[in-house]
Design a protein around this motif. Structure first.
Motif, short mmCIF file in Angstrom:
data_model
loop_
_atom_site.label_atom_id
_atom_site.label_comp_id
_atom_site.label_asym_id
_atom_site.label_seq_id
_atom_site.Cartn_x
_atom_site.Cartn_y
_atom_site.Cartn_z
N ILE A 86 60.97 -66.81 -2.89
CA ILE A 86 60.08 -67.06 -1.76
C ILE A 86 60.13 -65.86 -0.81
O ILE A 86 59.09 -65.39 -0.32
CB ILE A 86 60.45 -68.37 -1.03
N ALA A 87 61.34 -65.34 -0.61
CA ALA A 87 61.46 -64.14 0.24
C ALA A 87 60.66 -62.99 -0.35
O ALA A 87 59.93 -62.30 0.36
CB ALA A 87 62.93 -63.75 0.38
N VAL A 88 60.78 -62.79 -1.65
CA VAL A 88 60.09 -61.68 -2.29
C VAL A 88 58.58 -61.79 -2.13
O VAL A 88 57.92 -60.86 -1.67
CB VAL A 88 60.45 -61.60 -3.80
N ILE A 89 58.02 -62.96 -2.45
CA ILE A 89 56.56 -63.03 -2.38
C ILE A 89 56.09 -63.03 -0.91
O ILE A 89 55.05 -62.47 -0.60
CB ILE A 89 55.95 -64.20 -3.18
N ALA A 90 56.90 -63.62 -0.01
CA ALA A 90 56.52 -63.58 1.40
C ALA A 90 56.45 -62.14 1.88
O ALA A 90 55.51 -61.75 2.57
CB ALA A 90 57.51 -64.38 2.24
N LEU A 91 57.45 -61.34 1.50
CA LEU A 91 57.46 -59.94 1.92
C LEU A 91 56.28 -59.18 1.32
O LEU A 91 55.65 -58.36 1.98
CB LEU A 91 58.77 -59.28 1.51
N MET A 92 55.97 -59.47 0.06
CA MET A 92 54.84 -58.81 -0.57
C MET A 92 53.55 -59.11 0.19
O MET A 92 52.77 -58.21 0.50
CB MET A 92 54.69 -59.27 -2.01
N TYR A 93 53.34 -60.38 0.50
CA TYR A 93 52.13 -60.76 1.23
C TYR A 93 52.12 -60.16 2.63
O TYR A 93 51.08 -59.69 3.11
CB TYR A 93 52.03 -62.28 1.32
N ALA A 94 53.28 -60.21 3.30
CA ALA A 94 53.32 -59.72 4.69
C ALA A 94 52.98 -58.23 4.73
O ALA A 94 52.19 -57.80 5.57
CB ALA A 94 54.70 -59.97 5.29
N ILE A 95 53.57 -57.47 3.82
CA ILE A 95 53.31 -56.03 3.83
C ILE A 95 51.86 -55.74 3.42
O ILE A 95 51.20 -54.88 3.99
CB ILE A 95 54.33 -55.31 2.94
N PHE A 96 51.37 -56.51 2.47
CA PHE A 96 49.97 -56.36 2.08
C PHE A 96 49.06 -56.59 3.29
O PHE A 96 48.15 -55.82 3.56
CB PHE A 96 49.65 -57.35 0.95
N GLN A 97 49.33 -57.67 4.02
CA GLN A 97 48.51 -57.99 5.19
C GLN A 97 48.63 -56.90 6.26
O GLN A 97 47.65 -56.48 6.84
CB GLN A 97 48.94 -59.33 5.81
N TRP A 98 49.84 -56.47 6.49
CA TRP A 98 50.07 -55.47 7.53
C TRP A 98 49.31 -54.19 7.22
O TRP A 98 48.78 -53.53 8.10
CB TRP A 98 51.57 -55.18 7.65
N ASN A 99 49.25 -53.84 5.95
CA ASN A 99 48.60 -52.59 5.56
C ASN A 99 47.12 -52.75 5.25
O ASN A 99 46.45 -51.76 5.00
CB ASN A 99 49.30 -52.00 4.33
N SER A 100 46.62 -53.96 5.24
CA SER A 100 45.26 -54.14 4.74
C SER A 100 44.24 -53.67 5.77
O SER A 100 44.42 -53.81 6.98
CB SER A 100 45.01 -55.60 4.38
N TYR A 101 43.20 -53.09 5.29
CA TYR A 101 42.25 -52.49 6.21
C TYR A 101 40.81 -52.72 5.76
O TYR A 101 39.90 -52.89 6.56
CB TYR A 101 42.58 -51.00 6.32
N PHE A 102 40.65 -52.84 4.45
CA PHE A 102 39.30 -52.93 3.91
C PHE A 102 38.60 -54.23 4.31
O PHE A 102 37.44 -54.23 4.69
CB PHE A 102 39.35 -52.78 2.39
N ASP A 103 39.33 -55.36 4.24
CA ASP A 103 38.75 -56.64 4.63
C ASP A 103 38.23 -56.58 6.07
O ASP A 103 37.15 -57.08 6.37
CB ASP A 103 39.78 -57.77 4.50
N ALA A 104 39.04 -55.98 6.92
CA ALA A 104 38.62 -55.87 8.32
C ALA A 104 37.37 -55.01 8.44
O ALA A 104 36.46 -55.32 9.20
CB ALA A 104 39.75 -55.28 9.15
#
Lengths: 332, 314
Positions: B216-234
């Protein structure tokens, strides 16, 4: 690795329902099995409803929406109500003088990326694997892994700053050798190199992890017996390590080639400027401009669809070839 | 094998396994030195740009503009950081990014477990079909515009939902979680719990989840970092600047050079503004990467595990 991509046609024999109650003989039809499983495990099926709805709405509805590639999309009539135009959008795109430039730019950029970013992580992983003392290995891994976590926007702006003719240290460095400052991003012929090598910089450490995992899975007895037979380090790498990571490498290569047409939009878009578009305009950036900036939804969808279909065929083709040649594929 | 080698084992290096007393040959020693040199070069090549950025961010605006900074701050100053932290647009972006990262991660992790867990159960009928349905989306997609139309039809354009819902579930994360559940939760445990009267949901909540903290920690971190870095959706879904995540603000400042500089300034002020803008870029790069860098040492270890779980045959 391979099993993570199980798309095997469902071997329809789930184990007989576990539990202390009466076990029916397993020779029941699929339908009754399904019914029994549904009754007994309805909570599991309930859990899946929302995530499945997500996939239907955000992945499969868009696929049906792609029908507007064959239509003259009108926002009022909606995707299904709009008028059919057949393949006109595709024909227009193929006749467009920009078509060949786009295909060429996309292909060259992708092939270059795959060629450069495939072997380097393997070399890094093997080198790291040769070093057995702890700290240096850990530091190298930690540092090379770090850029993977930096966002594309930041990597691109770092690239721009570092290569800047006035501020960047790359120009300072080549200045030491008497080379005049170069505006790297303003020159179309440098675009591919900048794109690919900044990508290698960002992803090598991360990709190496997968190979390190594969290397650690190699039976140490193989290495030991090779040593007793007098194999040098280099020979052991060639005859033990490389064959050992072959299956993983094939999968990664197949995936890389499969993604060849869908090369990262974000990065190309961010690195693009009016001076380098001759080589930096790729299909993905063109779709964005046609679709969202010029609001030509049908045309943009047609171009996107063309891209996806080629991508799918490439993936299937390469997977087929890989399976023939090495016996490994995504669906093995 | 180890028995045959036992007698050869050098006493000095008891800690390092695999090193046996068969003498390293001269070529092997040279080769090893070559490998180390190569790794040093790799280390320097990766670290150099990072050090350069940090050094610049802590230098004075005039030193940065003169291009004097290389690996160590020149005329150390935190002027750029003060400027960045007092800019309302940047701070707003920061806050938005936190909202998207935390909210998005909660939604993503919940949905991922909700589908990954049933798919890991052998008694779940049709799991292979569902898995194929998921994996197909990795291979083929409708494309940018058809997806955009869905988001538009759902009325999500220009809302915070557009940042977290359309990218909620990653197939890769589902595979990682499913593999973990399948390989660590024994079927016998479920049978035992059923005898004690636990339902499937109860079993998931009270037994599976507590046992699955690492994944759960691993996938949470993956999603969190993905969200933090995401720019295209915005970029495609958001119009309202007050909703912009940090990455969009960064792009405007860093790449499009849209910062400060009102027209009514004299030349000296303009020059100072320009110099400040230069150093501000470096500071912004550091600031935006800060949250990720803080959790990085912790993240890296778990990420490695996650990549390996995903890569191991399940």
């Amino acid at each position: 690795m391979s099993a993570t991509f199980e798309v095997k046609p469902a071997p329809a024999a789930p184990a007989p329902p576990a539990g202390p109650t009466v076990r029916k003989p397993p020779r029941t039809s699929r339908r009754t099995q399904a019914g029994r499983s549904l009754r007994r495990h309805w909570q599991l099926y309930l859990l899946v409803v929302v995530p499945l709805a997500y996939f239907v709405i955000f992945k499969y509805v868009p696929i049906t929406n792609a029908v507007i590639a064959f239509k003259n999309y009108s926002p009022i009539k909606g995707p299904w109500g709009s008028d059919w135009v057949g393949f006109r959008n595709f024909e227009l795109f193929f006749q467009n003088p920009v078509f060949w430039t786009l295909v060429k730019n996309t292909l060259l950029l992708s092939v270059y990326t795959v060629l450069a970013s495939f072997p380097i992580p393997i070399i890094l992983a093997i080198a790291l694997n040769e070093i057995r003392n702890g700290r240096f290995k850990k530091i190298v891994q930690l540092v090379t892994y770090a850029p993977y976590f930096i966002s594309t926007v930041v990597v691109v702006s770092m690239t721009i700053l570092v290569l800047s003719p006035r501020l960047g240290f790359v120009n300072d460095a080549i200045g030491l050798f008497g080379v005049p400052a170069v505006d790297f991003l303003g020159r179309p012929d440098y675009f591919r190199h900048i794109y690919v090598w900044s990508d290698v910089w960002q992803t090598t450490g991360y990709s190496a992890v997968i190979y390190l995992a594969a290397l650690s899975g190699i039976d140490p007895a193989l290495h030991e017996s090779a040593r007793i037979d007098g194999a040098s380090r280099l020979q052991r790498i060639r005859h033990v390590d490389l064959p050992g990571i072959m299956p993983t490498a094939v999968i990664i290569l197949v995936l890389g080639v499969g993604n060849i047409m869908s090369i990262g939009f974000e990065k190309a878009f961010l690195l693009q400027n009016p001076l380098n578009t001759a080589q930096s305009e790729i299909i993905a950036t063109y779709v964005y401009k046609t679709g969202l900036l010029n609001a030509d939804f049908s045309m943009a969808t047609a171009i996107g669809l063309f891209n996806s279909v080629i991508n799918l065929f490439l993936l299937l083709g390469v997977n087929f070839a890989a399976k023939r040649i090495t016996g490994n594929g995504l669906w093995s | 094998m180890s028995i045959t080698l036992q007698g050869f084992r050098r006493t000095a290096d008891s800690g390092t396994s695999q090193r046996t007393a068969i003498e390293e040959t001269r070529t092997d020693k040279i080769f090893l030195i070559g490998v180390k040199i190569m790794l040093w070069i790799a280390l320097i090549l990766v670290a150099l740009p990072l050090v350069y950025i940090v050094a610049n961010s802590f230098s004075s605006p005039s030193a940065v503009s003169a291009g004097q900074v290389l690996l160590w701050p020149v005329e150390p100053s935190i002027r750029a950081y003060q400027e960045a932290f007092s800019d309302p647009l940047i701070m707003k972006g920061y806050l938005n990014s936190f909202i998207y990262a935390i909210g998005g991660t909660l939604i993503s992790v919940t949905l991922t477990i909700a589908i990954a867990y049933p798919l890991s159960r052998r008694t779940f009928f049709g799991r292979n079909v569902i898995m194929s349905v998921l994996i197909f989306t990795m291979l083929f997609s409708g494309g940018l515009i058809p997806t955009y139309l869905v988001v538009q039809d759902l009325g999500m354009l220009n809302t915070r939902w557009a940042m977290v819902i359309p990218s909620a579930i990653g197939v890769w994360q589902v595979i990682i979680a499913r593999t973990f559940f399948r390989s660590t939760i024994p079927e016998e445990l479920y049978e035992a719990a059923t005898i004690d009267g636990a339902s499937d949901l109860r079993f998931l909540w009270s037994i599976v989840l507590p046992l699955s903290k690492p994944v759960i920690a691993v996938i949470a971190l993956m999603y969190a970092i993905f969200q933090w870095n995401s720019y295209f959706d915005a970029l495609i879904y958001l119009k309202d600047p007050s909703l912009y995540p940090l990455q969009i603000v960064l792009r405007n400042v860093l790449i499009l050079n849209q910062f400060g500089g009102t027209g009514s300034q004299n030349l000296a002020q303009q020059l100072e503004q320009q110099q400040l803008a230069n150093v501000l870029k470096y500071a912004l790069i550091v600031i935006s990467s800060l949250p990720v860098l803080i959790i990085y040492p912790f993240v890296a270890r778990h990420f490695t595990k996650g990549v390996m779980v995903g890569a191991v045959k399940g």
